[in-house]
Design a protein around this motif. Structure first.
Motif, PDB file in Angstrom:
ATOM      1  N   TYR A 158      -5.304  -3.050  16.858  1.00 27.80           N
ATOM      2  CA  TYR A 158      -4.120  -3.905  16.737  1.00 27.80           C
ATOM      3  C   TYR A 158      -3.431  -4.050  18.092  1.00 27.80           C
ATOM      4  CZ  TYR A 158      -4.845  -1.731  12.157  1.00 27.80           C
ATOM      5  OH  TYR A 158      -5.409  -1.237  11.004  1.00 27.80           O
ATOM      6  N   ARG A 198      -4.048  -6.316   6.217  1.00 36.17           N
ATOM      7  CA  ARG A 198      -4.203  -4.886   6.426  1.00 36.17           C
ATOM      8  C   ARG A 198      -3.857  -4.525   7.858  1.00 36.17           C
ATOM      9  NH1 ARG A 198      -8.998  -5.671   2.775  1.00 36.17           N
ATOM     10  NH2 ARG A 198      -8.175  -5.114   0.738  1.00 36.17           N
ATOM     11  N   TYR A 238       0.812  -1.209   0.000  1.00 35.24           N
ATOM     12  CA  TYR A 238       0.000   0.000   0.000  1.00 35.24           C
ATOM     13  C   TYR A 238       0.845   1.257   0.000  1.00 35.24           C
ATOM     14  CZ  TYR A 238      -4.766  -1.732   0.698  1.00 35.24           C
ATOM     15  OH  TYR A 238      -6.005  -2.297   0.543  1.00 35.24           O
ATOM     16  N   GLN A 244     -10.331  -6.002  12.198  1.00 31.51           N
ATOM     17  CA  GLN A 244     -10.795  -4.976  11.266  1.00 31.51           C
ATOM     18  C   GLN A 244     -12.237  -4.562  11.548  1.00 31.51           C
ATOM     19  OE1 GLN A 244      -8.788  -3.510   9.107  1.00 31.51           O
ATOM     20  NE2 GLN A 244      -7.046  -4.818   9.530  1.00 31.51           N
ATOM     21  N   ARG A 291     -10.262   0.146   7.602  1.00 26.11           N
ATOM     22  CA  ARG A 291      -9.762  -1.223   7.483  1.00 26.11           C
ATOM     23  C   ARG A 291      -9.336  -1.532   6.050  1.00 26.11           C
ATOM     24  NH1 ARG A 291     -15.343  -1.615   8.151  1.00 26.11           N
ATOM     25  NH2 ARG A 291     -16.475  -2.548   6.428  1.00 26.11           N
ATOM     26  N   CYS A 328       2.050  -1.904   4.922  1.00 27.78           N
ATOM     27  CA  CYS A 328       1.110  -3.010   4.920  1.00 27.78           C
ATOM     28  C   CYS A 328       0.739  -3.332   3.482  1.00 27.78           C
ATOM     29  CB  CYS A 328      -0.128  -2.710   5.749  1.00 27.78           C
ATOM     30  SG  CYS A 328      -1.198  -1.419   5.106  1.00 27.78           S
ATOM     31  N   TYR A 366      -4.862  -8.629  15.176  1.00 26.80           N
ATOM     32  CA  TYR A 366      -5.518  -7.428  14.719  1.00 26.80           C
ATOM     33  C   TYR A 366      -6.966  -7.724  14.381  1.00 26.80           C
ATOM     34  CZ  TYR A 366      -4.534  -9.097   9.931  1.00 26.80           C
ATOM     35  OH  TYR A 366      -4.450  -9.840   8.789  1.00 26.80           O
ATOM     36  N   LEU A 392      -0.104  -2.962   9.910  1.00 21.04           N
ATOM     37  CA  LEU A 392       1.251  -2.489   9.693  1.00 21.04           C
ATOM     38  C   LEU A 392       2.287  -3.505  10.150  1.00 21.04           C
ATOM     39  CD1 LEU A 392       0.981   1.234  10.824  1.00 21.04           C
ATOM     40  CD2 LEU A 392       1.470   0.429   8.513  1.00 21.04           C
ATOM     41  N   GLU A 439      -7.365   0.738   4.082  1.00 23.45           N
ATOM     42  CA  GLU A 439      -6.072   1.314   3.755  1.00 23.45           C
ATOM     43  C   GLU A 439      -5.460   1.833   5.041  1.00 23.45           C
ATOM     44  OE1 GLU A 439      -5.891   3.830   0.359  1.00 23.45           O
ATOM     45  OE2 GLU A 439      -4.237   4.992   1.162  1.00 23.45           O
ATOM     46  N   ASN A 440      -4.418   1.211   5.465  1.00 22.71           N
ATOM     47  CA  ASN A 440      -3.840   1.522   6.761  1.00 22.71           C
ATOM     48  C   ASN A 440      -2.831   2.642   6.598  1.00 22.71           C
ATOM     49  OD1 ASN A 440      -2.353   1.441   9.204  1.00 22.71           O
ATOM     50  ND2 ASN A 440      -3.185  -0.574   9.564  1.00 22.71           N
ATOM     51  N   THR A 441      -3.240   3.862   6.878  1.00 22.54           N
ATOM     52  CA  THR A 441      -2.352   4.992   6.675  1.00 22.54           C
ATOM     53  C   THR A 441      -1.774   5.529   7.982  1.00 22.54           C
ATOM     54  OG1 THR A 441      -4.236   6.491   6.740  1.00 22.54           O
ATOM     55  CG2 THR A 441      -3.523   5.716   4.585  1.00 22.54           C
ATOM     56  N   TYR A 466       0.518  -4.983  19.465  1.00 24.93           N
ATOM     57  CA  TYR A 466       1.918  -5.204  19.134  1.00 24.93           C
ATOM     58  C   TYR A 466       2.696  -5.500  20.414  1.00 24.93           C
ATOM     59  CZ  TYR A 466       1.119  -3.219  14.492  1.00 24.93           C
ATOM     60  OH  TYR A 466       0.665  -2.981  13.217  1.00 24.93           O
ATOM     61  N   ALA A 523       1.971   7.242  -0.101  1.00 25.86           N
ATOM     62  CA  ALA A 523       1.177   6.291  -0.878  1.00 25.86           C
ATOM     63  C   ALA A 523       1.731   6.169  -2.303  1.00 25.86           C
ATOM     64  CB  ALA A 523      -0.274   6.726  -0.930  1.00 25.86           C
ATOM     65  N   TYR A 567       3.302   9.513   5.665  1.00 19.55           N
ATOM     66  CA  TYR A 567       2.884   8.363   4.871  1.00 19.55           C
ATOM     67  C   TYR A 567       3.062   8.690   3.398  1.00 19.55           C
ATOM     68  CZ  TYR A 567      -0.270   5.011   2.611  1.00 19.55           C
ATOM     69  OH  TYR A 567      -0.805   4.043   1.802  1.00 19.55           O
ATOM     70  N   SER A 578       5.006   4.124   5.758  1.00 24.88           N
ATOM     71  CA  SER A 578       4.765   5.077   6.837  1.00 24.88           C
ATOM     72  C   SER A 578       6.018   5.204   7.700  1.00 24.88           C
ATOM     73  CB  SER A 578       3.611   4.596   7.736  1.00 24.88           C
ATOM     74  OG  SER A 578       2.425   4.423   7.007  1.00 24.88           O
TER      75      SER A 578
END
Lengths: 110, 114
Positions: free
Chosen positions: B33, A96, A30, B50, B97, A91, B48, A98, B99-101, B35, A50, A48, A33
């Motif tokens: 999530y 989906r 994707y 969604q 869920r 990711c 995780y 990180l 696009e993980n930005t 970790y 893209a 980020y 980040s």
């Protein structure tokens, strides 16, 4: 699989510029980040990418090249408070969530 | 103020005991999530989720369990099957869920086995 590689440690002086590189191996990617984490604290989002190219946010810039599976974080006008660990993360479409690199510890010296 | 709250901040556990780490968010985020971070290392994904009532294993799920009965809550149980549970545990959430930005993290729970 997914893996992101970063240098373990970088040292620079106050006021200088430093670049932290990240190379990755993942499919259906994707984007990339960057997160900052001070000792004992929570990671915080920095940037980020893209798309390929440079993203600038104040003193921090981030770059992505998908063809090279490579990105970097550029920190300008370093300040003592920038001493922290920096993580690249990505990711893919298969999962989906990180995946983080092992982190680069930046030490800024006076 | 919106954010993610993890509790407790410090937790001590005897060997053979299960413990549950709390994670609550009021950001109305779909995805959450967990970790694990060991000293001087990166973050490794445990589990995780969604959407509510659905979750997936991450890279190091063995010895851990989760539930997602409510959108705002994602508790993590460290079971006695986890052989080396001493670590810093971080919970995170993100708005989408698909696009993980940007992930928002809680302040973490530091678990020590005594």
């Amino acid at each position: 699989g997914q893996s992101l590689e970063q240098p373990s440690e970088v040292t620079a002086v106050e006021g200088a510029i430093v670049q932290i590189n990240c190379t990755y191996q993942t499919s259906g990617f994707y984007g990339l980040s960057w997160y900052q984490q001070h000792d004992g604290g929570a990671p915080t989002f920095l940037s980020y990418n893209a798309l390929d190219g440079l993203e600038e946010t104040g003193r921090f810039s981030s770059f992505l090249s998908r063809s090279d599976s490579y990105g970097y974080l550029l920190l300008q006008e370093l300040q003592m408070k920038d001493s922290a660990s920096y993580f690249c993360a990505g990711c893919n479409t298969g999962r989906r969530a990180l995946t983080f690199g092992s982190g680069t510890r930046l030490q800024v010296q006076p | 103020d919106g954010g993610i709250t993890q509790s407790p901040k410090y937790l001590f556990r005897k060997e053979g005991q299960n413990v549950t780490l709390s994670c609550e968010q009021n950001l109305n985020h779909d995805a959450m999530y967990w970790y694990r971070q060991d000293p001087g290392q990166g973050l490794r994904l445990i589990y995780y989720s969604q959407i509510v009532n659905d979750f997936q294993k991450g890279d190091i799920a063995e010895g851990y369990s989760v539930s997602r009965e409510k959108k705002e809550s994602f508790p993590l149980t460290v079971t006695s099957a986890q052989k080396n549970p001493t670590a810093f545990y971080l919970c995170a959430s993100s708005i989408s869920r698909t696009e993980n930005t940007e992930a928002f993290f809680g302040q973490g729970t530091r678990l020590t086995v005594v």
